[in-house]
Design a protein around this motif. Structure first.
Motif, PDB file in Angstrom:
ATOM      1  N   LEU A 100       0.815  -1.226  -0.054  1.00 53.61           N
ATOM      2  CA  LEU A 100       0.072  -0.012   0.109  1.00 53.61           C
ATOM      3  C   LEU A 100       0.931   1.386   0.124  1.00 53.61           C
ATOM      4  O   LEU A 100       1.847   1.162   0.933  1.00 53.61           O
ATOM      5  N   THR A 108      -2.314   7.218  -5.101  1.00 56.04           N
ATOM      6  CA  THR A 108      -2.312   5.862  -4.043  1.00 56.04           C
ATOM      7  C   THR A 108      -2.391   4.443  -4.971  1.00 56.04           C
ATOM      8  O   THR A 108      -2.929   4.630  -6.194  1.00 56.04           O
ATOM      9  N   PHE A 125      -3.102   0.058  -4.144  1.00 51.04           N
ATOM     10  CA  PHE A 125      -3.161  -0.706  -3.233  1.00 51.04           C
ATOM     11  C   PHE A 125      -3.134  -2.287  -3.554  1.00 51.04           C
ATOM     12  O   PHE A 125      -3.835  -2.923  -2.988  1.00 51.04           O
ATOM     13  N   TYR A 141      -0.579  -5.180   3.797  1.00 54.09           N
ATOM     14  CA  TYR A 141      -1.703  -5.635   4.336  1.00 54.09           C
ATOM     15  C   TYR A 141      -1.707  -6.612   5.358  1.00 54.09           C
ATOM     16  O   TYR A 141      -2.237  -6.400   6.510  1.00 54.09           O
ATOM     17  N   PHE A 182      -7.325   1.181   6.039  1.00 54.49           N
ATOM     18  CA  PHE A 182      -6.834   0.886   4.834  1.00 54.49           C
ATOM     19  C   PHE A 182      -7.627   2.084   3.875  1.00 54.49           C
ATOM     20  O   PHE A 182      -6.983   2.254   2.913  1.00 54.49           O
ATOM     21  N   TYR A 233      -5.488   4.393   1.794  1.00 56.05           N
ATOM     22  CA  TYR A 233      -4.923   3.909   0.341  1.00 56.05           C
ATOM     23  C   TYR A 233      -5.966   3.677  -0.819  1.00 56.05           C
ATOM     24  O   TYR A 233      -5.776   3.724  -1.956  1.00 56.05           O
ATOM     25  N   ALA A 234      -7.054   3.129  -0.221  1.00 52.37           N
ATOM     26  CA  ALA A 234      -8.154   2.488  -1.096  1.00 52.37           C
ATOM     27  C   ALA A 234      -9.147   3.300  -1.518  1.00 52.37           C
ATOM     28  O   ALA A 234      -9.665   3.432  -2.480  1.00 52.37           O
TER      29      ALA A 234
END
Length: 284
Positions: free
Chosen positions: A11, A89, A91, A142, A261, A264-265
């Motif tokens: 990530l 970003t 991921f 992760y 998370f 990044y997502a």
């Protein structure tokens, strides 16, 4: 960039500081997200045109996000005396590695690179991947992110606060929903996590969010995003707090990992062209 050359995170969130170059007196576009996506995919296509096409047209959650150009345009002009920021970003591990390599290369996206957004030239003055230097930057894995959340000695908190810096909406039955319903928020993050993480979280995560979380605090405002052909999408910006009324340590740990998370997502629809820029924040 202060990121070790042998680092290979799953990530990555990079923040680019850009300075405009002398240019024609063009008004700033109302939304830079499409231009940012074009720049990102153009850089990918230089090495792998098929991958760039897949990242643009492929099904499922796209493993990257871009931001609009940030810094404010009070006179609707790009000011060469100011700097602006742009955020990319990734991921998915191989894409994160590609992005890091491009950000180290002064001929691509590294310091000193000359780039173009919507026909306007900018020079990259700095690139940050370090959370301690830039609130919106970061790098992680992760497995490490999940382990920190699931094996922490202290139980997870009962509340999770998320901040949305760009308009955020969710697609439901063919419509945009700008409301932060818990099952939409954490369902969006769960879909992205399970698409790319080496170990998936249970599908029941969505059910726990729907049945056991409530919005207990929010400071949100709707914002339009101009699209092609004069169409606008409406999303929300601001901060929202979710609280559990049926506390479970495991499920709140999973939701905490998904909240981390989000840096990044991204969140919701349109993250590949500037919407849904999100991160977990401390509750006020």
């Amino acid at each position: 960039m202060r990121l070790e050359e042998d680092a290979m995170p799953d990530l990555i969130a990079l923040v680019f500081t850009l300075r405009p170059q002398p240019q024609p007196d063009l008004p700033a576009p109302a939304w830079w997200g499409r231009a940012a996506q074009a720049l990102f995919l153009e850089q990918i296509a230089r090495d792998d045109p098929d991958l760039a096409a897949h990242l643009h047209d492929g099904e499922g959650p796209h493993p990257y996000t871009v931001s609009t150009l940030m810094g404010g345009f009070p006179d609707q002009r790009v000011d060469p005396e100011r700097t602006y920021t742009l955020r990319f970003t990734a991921f998915e591990r191989s894409l994160a590695l590609r992005l890091m390599e491009m950000a180290r290369d002064p001929a691509r996206l590294g310091v000193g690179a000359l780039i173009e957004l919507d026909r306007r030239p900018f020079v990259v003055e700095a690139v940050s991947a370090q959370l301690d230097h830039q609130t919106w930057a970061g790098a992680d894995d992760y497995d490490m992110l999940a382990a920190r959340a699931l094996t922490a000695s202290q139980p997870p908190p009962r509340r999770i606060a998320l901040h949305w810096a760009s308009p955020t909406a969710f697609r439901q039955q063919g419509r945009d929903v700008p409301l932060p319903l818990p099952e939409l928020v954490f369902g969006s993050l769960l879909d992205r996590w399970n698409a790319y993480a080496p170990a998936a979280f249970p599908a029941e995560t969505r059910r726990y969010a729907a049945e056991c979380l409530a919005v207990t605090r929010y400071d949100l405002h709707t914002r339009p995003v101009p699209m092609r052909d004069g169409i606008q999408r409406v999303g929300a910006v601001g901060t929202v707090t979710f609280s559990t009324f049926n506390y479970d340590r495991y499920w709140m740990s999973v939701l905490g990992a998904l909240a981390q998370f989000s840096r990044y997502a991204g969140l919701g629809a349109g993250c590949s062209h500037g919407m849904g820029q999100c991160r977990m924040v401390e509750e006020e």
